[in-house]
Motif scaffolding. Structure first.
Motif, mmCIF file in Angstrom:
data_model
loop_
_atom_site.group_PDB
_atom_site.id
_atom_site.type_symbol
_atom_site.label_atom_id
_atom_site.label_comp_id
_atom_site.label_asym_id
_atom_site.label_seq_id
_atom_site.Cartn_x
_atom_site.Cartn_y
_atom_site.Cartn_z
ATOM 1 N N ALA A 24 0.835 -1.209 0.000
ATOM 2 C CA ALA A 24 0.000 0.000 0.000
ATOM 3 C C ALA A 24 0.866 1.253 0.000
ATOM 4 O O ALA A 24 0.555 2.231 -0.699
ATOM 5 C CB ALA A 24 -0.927 -0.007 1.211
ATOM 6 N N ARG A 25 1.948 1.237 0.759
ATOM 7 C CA ARG A 25 2.877 2.389 0.766
ATOM 8 C C ARG A 25 3.483 2.586 -0.619
ATOM 9 O O ARG A 25 3.553 3.706 -1.125
ATOM 10 C CB ARG A 25 3.985 2.169 1.780
ATOM 11 N N LEU A 26 3.929 1.492 -1.218
ATOM 12 C CA LEU A 26 4.538 1.568 -2.542
ATOM 13 C C LEU A 26 3.528 2.024 -3.582
ATOM 14 O O LEU A 26 3.802 2.908 -4.402
ATOM 15 C CB LEU A 26 5.126 0.202 -2.915
ATOM 16 N N TRP A 27 2.350 1.431 -3.555
ATOM 17 C CA TRP A 27 1.320 1.744 -4.540
ATOM 18 C C TRP A 27 0.891 3.202 -4.409
ATOM 19 O O TRP A 27 0.664 3.880 -5.403
ATOM 20 C CB TRP A 27 0.120 0.829 -4.338
ATOM 21 N N ASP A 28 0.770 3.694 -3.178
ATOM 22 C CA ASP A 28 0.364 5.078 -2.966
ATOM 23 C C ASP A 28 1.435 6.056 -3.449
ATOM 24 O O ASP A 28 1.129 7.130 -3.948
ATOM 25 C CB ASP A 28 0.064 5.321 -1.489
ATOM 26 N N ALA A 29 2.696 5.670 -3.322
ATOM 27 C CA ALA A 29 3.778 6.535 -3.794
ATOM 28 C C ALA A 29 3.828 6.585 -5.321
ATOM 29 O O ALA A 29 4.188 7.603 -5.910
ATOM 30 C CB ALA A 29 5.112 6.043 -3.250
ATOM 31 N N VAL A 30 3.458 5.499 -5.975
ATOM 32 C CA VAL A 30 3.513 5.423 -7.431
ATOM 33 C C VAL A 30 2.247 5.974 -8.078
ATOM 34 O O VAL A 30 2.295 6.614 -9.116
ATOM 35 C CB VAL A 30 3.751 3.959 -7.868
ATOM 36 N N GLY A 31 1.115 5.721 -7.478
ATOM 37 C CA GLY A 31 -0.150 6.132 -8.079
ATOM 38 C C GLY A 31 -1.250 6.168 -7.037
ATOM 39 O O GLY A 31 -1.025 6.491 -5.884
ATOM 40 N N THR A 32 -2.433 5.788 -7.466
ATOM 41 C CA THR A 32 -3.591 5.800 -6.589
ATOM 42 C C THR A 32 -3.782 4.426 -5.969
ATOM 43 O O THR A 32 -3.782 3.411 -6.668
ATOM 44 C CB THR A 32 -4.862 6.173 -7.385
ATOM 45 N N LEU A 33 -3.978 4.405 -4.678
ATOM 46 C CA LEU A 33 -4.193 3.160 -3.938
ATOM 47 C C LEU A 33 -5.546 2.564 -4.318
ATOM 48 O O LEU A 33 -6.554 3.279 -4.334
ATOM 49 C CB LEU A 33 -4.147 3.446 -2.434
ATOM 50 N N PRO A 34 -5.608 1.263 -4.652
ATOM 51 C CA PRO A 34 -6.909 0.655 -4.949
ATOM 52 C C PRO A 34 -7.806 0.710 -3.718
ATOM 53 O O PRO A 34 -7.341 0.637 -2.583
ATOM 54 C CB PRO A 34 -6.584 -0.792 -5.303
ATOM 55 N N SER A 35 -9.089 0.814 -3.959
ATOM 56 C CA SER A 35 -10.027 0.948 -2.838
ATOM 57 C C SER A 35 -10.367 -0.412 -2.234
ATOM 58 O O SER A 35 -10.241 -1.447 -2.884
ATOM 59 C CB SER A 35 -11.305 1.637 -3.301
ATOM 60 N N VAL A 36 -10.794 -0.362 -0.995
ATOM 61 C CA VAL A 36 -11.273 -1.565 -0.308
ATOM 62 C C VAL A 36 -12.742 -1.719 -0.685
ATOM 63 O O VAL A 36 -13.546 -0.821 -0.432
ATOM 64 C CB VAL A 36 -11.126 -1.429 1.223
ATOM 65 N N PRO A 37 -13.130 -2.839 -1.306
ATOM 66 C CA PRO A 37 -14.529 -2.977 -1.731
ATOM 67 C C PRO A 37 -15.463 -3.101 -0.541
ATOM 68 O O PRO A 37 -15.136 -3.741 0.465
ATOM 69 C CB PRO A 37 -14.528 -4.247 -2.579
#
Length: 160
Positions: A24-37
């Motif tokens: 989640a840290r990596l994904w948020d730094a690169v782009g938009t964090l996927p949402s929790v359904p």
């Protein structure tokens, strides 16, 4: 069939949580964090309800059989084994999923001032709670279906 071990489930939960937090840290730094359904806690809660209902049904049938009630339906061993396997598989998957959403939720705790992230953290918390409910229901089902231990010491045998 081997019994579920709480240590294994806790280890899966922690490992998935740590990996998910890092991702989640990596994904948020690169782009938009996927949402929790929003469906995640609902699906887990339904699985927990099915496991609990199955355990209660089997327990009632076993009790009626032990009390020799007329017309009592017995429990087929293969059906009980299938129920336990379903419960064990559900518990393993729930530990992974709850850990995954737990790690994501821990990451989202840093940005609760954003309404969308606060909602995602809430869905993640509900998913973790529902995952724990699945694990508890699976352990209950396993306990209900457990065969009594064979004691070599019967009433006619002496202790050595």
């Amino acid at each position: 069939m081997k019994q579920l071990r709480l240590k294994v489930l806790a280890g899966l939960f922690l490992a998935a949580g740590i990996i998910s937090w890092g991702a989640a840290r990596l994904w948020d730094a690169v782009g938009t964090l996927p949402s929790v359904p929003i469906a995640a806690p609902i699906v887990l809660a339904v699985i927990a309800a099915v496991l609990t209902a199955t355990a209660l049904s089997i327990r009632a049938r076993l009790k009626a059989q032990r009390e020799r009630r007329p017309g009592a339906k017995g429990v087929e061993p293969l059906m009980a084994a299938r129920a336990v396997v379903f419960g064990q598989a559900s518990a393993l998957v729930a530990a992974l999923v709850a850990g995954m959403y737990g790690g994501t939720g821990v990451f989202l705790l840093g940005s609760l001032d954003v309404p969308a992230r606060r909602d995602q953290a809430l869905y993640a918390a509900f998913s973790v709670a529902a995952g724990i409910a699945v694990i508890a229901a699976a352990l209950f089902l396993e306990r209900v279906c457990k065969l009594p231990e064979d004691n070599d010491e019967g009433p006619g045998k002496a202790r050595v």
